[in-house]
Design a protein around this motif. Sequence first.
Motif, PDB file in Angstrom:
ATOM      1  N   CYS A   1       0.824  -1.206   0.000  1.00 17.85           N
ATOM      2  CA  CYS A   1       0.000   0.000   0.000  1.00 17.85           C
ATOM      3  C   CYS A   1       0.859   1.256   0.000  1.00 17.85           C
ATOM      4  O   CYS A   1       1.962   1.287   0.549  1.00 17.85           O
TER       5      CYS A   1
ATOM      6  N   GLY B   1       1.548   4.510   1.712  1.00 19.37           N
ATOM      7  CA  GLY B   1       1.266   5.062   3.036  1.00 19.37           C
ATOM      8  C   GLY B   1       0.702   4.027   3.993  1.00 19.37           C
ATOM      9  O   GLY B   1       1.087   2.862   3.975  1.00 19.37           O
ATOM     10  N   ASP B   2      -0.251   4.465   4.822  1.00 19.71           N
ATOM     11  CA  ASP B   2      -0.834   3.620   5.862  1.00 19.71           C
ATOM     12  C   ASP B   2      -1.838   2.647   5.244  1.00 19.71           C
ATOM     13  O   ASP B   2      -2.888   3.066   4.724  1.00 19.71           O
TER      14      ASP B   2
ATOM     15  N   ASP C   1      -3.965   0.550   6.576  1.00 22.08           N
ATOM     16  CA  ASP C   1      -5.287   0.593   7.214  1.00 22.08           C
ATOM     17  C   ASP C   1      -6.119   1.731   6.640  1.00 22.08           C
ATOM     18  O   ASP C   1      -7.307   1.565   6.353  1.00 22.08           O
ATOM     19  N   ARG C   2      -5.500   2.877   6.461  1.00 23.92           N
ATOM     20  CA  ARG C   2      -6.224   4.027   5.902  1.00 23.92           C
ATOM     21  C   ARG C   2      -6.672   3.737   4.476  1.00 23.92           C
ATOM     22  O   ARG C   2      -7.804   4.040   4.102  1.00 23.92           O
ATOM     23  N   ARG C   3      -5.787   3.143   3.684  1.00 24.57           N
ATOM     24  CA  ARG C   3      -6.142   2.845   2.283  1.00 24.57           C
ATOM     25  C   ARG C   3      -7.359   1.947   2.215  1.00 24.57           C
ATOM     26  O   ARG C   3      -8.273   2.161   1.417  1.00 24.57           O
TER      27      ARG C   3
ATOM     28  N   GLU D   1       2.855  -5.990   6.134  1.00 20.53           N
ATOM     29  CA  GLU D   1       1.994  -4.990   6.775  1.00 20.53           C
ATOM     30  C   GLU D   1       0.720  -4.761   5.960  1.00 20.53           C
ATOM     31  O   GLU D   1      -0.347  -4.492   6.513  1.00 20.53           O
ATOM     32  N   THR D   2       0.835  -4.883   4.640  1.00 25.27           N
ATOM     33  CA  THR D   2      -0.350  -4.749   3.791  1.00 25.27           C
ATOM     34  C   THR D   2      -1.266  -5.956   3.966  1.00 25.27           C
ATOM     35  O   THR D   2      -2.489  -5.816   4.048  1.00 25.27           O
TER      36      THR D   2
ATOM     37  N   ALA E   1      -3.115  -5.692   7.298  1.00 25.44           N
ATOM     38  CA  ALA E   1      -4.185  -4.691   7.242  1.00 25.44           C
ATOM     39  C   ALA E   1      -5.339  -5.181   6.382  1.00 25.44           C
ATOM     40  O   ALA E   1      -6.514  -4.922   6.676  1.00 25.44           O
TER      41      ALA E   1
END
Length: 447
Positions: A143, A145-146, A148-150, A175-176, A179
Motif C-alpha cells: 500500500c 502510506g498507511d 489501514d487508511r487505504r 503490513e499490507t 491490514a
Amino acid sequence: MELPKHVERILTTLESAGREAWCVGGCVRDALLGRTPEDWDITTSALPEETLSLFGPRAEPTGLRHGTVTVKTEAGPVEVTTYRIDGTYRDRRRPESVAFTRSVDEDLARRDFTVNAIARNLRGELRDPFGGREDLRGGILRCVGDPDRRFQEDALRILRGLRFAAALGFSIAPETAEALRRNRAGLGDIAAERIQTEFFKLLPGDHAAEILRDYPEVFGVFWPELLAMVGFDQRNRHHCYDVWEHTLHALDAVPGDVVLRCAMLLHDVGKPACFTLDEAGVGHFYGHPAVSRELADGMLRRLKCGTDFRETVVRLVEWHDRDIPRTDKSIRRALRILGEEDLRRLILIKRADNLGQSPAFWDRQGELDKAEAILDRLLEEDACFSLKQLAVKGGDLLALGLSGPAVGAALEALLSKVIDGALPNRREALLAHLQETGGTGQKEESE
C-alpha cells in the motif's frame, strides 16, 4: 515503453498549453512489466475546465466533481483527471470532496498500491515517489502510506490487491497483508456488483488458487459458505486433501476462464452439509451435487450475476459428479441437454475434479479421453442432437394435420428416437414413423 499515438497527442496538447501531464496507474505498471495496457489514464495539472476547453467537442465532463474529463480518440476514450487530494471517504467508495492541487506527488499519494503510483510523461521520465519500480522488480504488492487508511477509504481495494496478486504472482507485503485481513469486514459495505467485478477478474488469474488458499477469511465475508470447506476432512481414500484443498487443486487444473473457475470453486460447496460416516469410518457425501447447486445459485444471486452466467455455472456444478457412459447414445443425450460448449466445459471440470483427488485414482482421465473422442467424432459426423438438426420441421408436421402443442411434442419424440439410435435422421424415415404412430412419434403399447 512506447506510448500509443493517441496518448502522445493528448499529453502534447496539455503540455503545449503550459500544463503538466503524465500517464499514471495501471497502464504505467503494465508497460513496465512488459504487458500491453488495456487502457490509458492521464493525470494533469490542468483544471477540468481547461481540459474541456483544450479538447473542445472531443471532451466530455464525465466526472467534474472529481476532476475527470474523458477525451474521445480514434483508439477509444482516455480519462484525463486533474491532480487532486481526496477528502473523507464515508461510503467506502468515493471521497465526499476533493481538492485540486498542482503537485503530481500529492496526487500519487492518494493511490492504492505503490506499483500503481508511478507516473510517466511524454519524454519517458518516471515519477515514482513511493518506490513502485522497486516493488515491481521485487514482485511485491504494498500500500501507499498507511495500509489501514487505504482499505478503510475503499474496502474494495482489498479485493483489488488480491486480484493483482492473483494475476501478477506478486507477494503481498506483510503490513499490507495484515491490514487487508484486519479490515476485511469492510467488504460487507461494498455493493455486490463491485465485488462481483473484482472477484471475477481475480478468478482467472494464474495464481488464483494461491490467493484463495492464503485468504479464505476475506472471501468468506461475501461468500461465508466457502469457509465450511476449509480444513474439512473427507475421510475417504479417494481424497488426499480436505474439501478446500481439493477444490483449490481442481480450480488450478482448469483453464483461466471465469465460468470454469467459478464452477470449480463451487462444485463441492455442499459437501460439508452432506457429510456422513459409515460403519467403517469412511466419509460419504451423498447428494452433494444437488446441494452444491442450490448453494451456488444463492451465492451467485447475491453477487447479482447475470442469468446466463449463473445458470451455466450451476448446471456445471450439478453435473460435475454425474456419470456419462462412454457411448454414442449417452454423449448425444448430454449434447442435447448441455450443448457442445457446456459439455466440453463439463469434461474439463471432470478432469480437474479427478486431478484434485488421490493420484491412485487418476486413471479416470482415460475414460474422459474416450468421452471426448466420441464427442469429437459425433460432431465431425454432424450427428443429430438438437431440433434444428432434425430432418423434419414443424411445417412437415402441420402438413400431416398436426397443430398446436402436438407439433412440438412430436418433434421432441422424434429427436429422442434419433438420439437413441432407434431412427435414422432421414426425412422419409421420420415421416413414415409419424404416419405409423398416428402423428405422435410414439408407438402405443399393446394392452
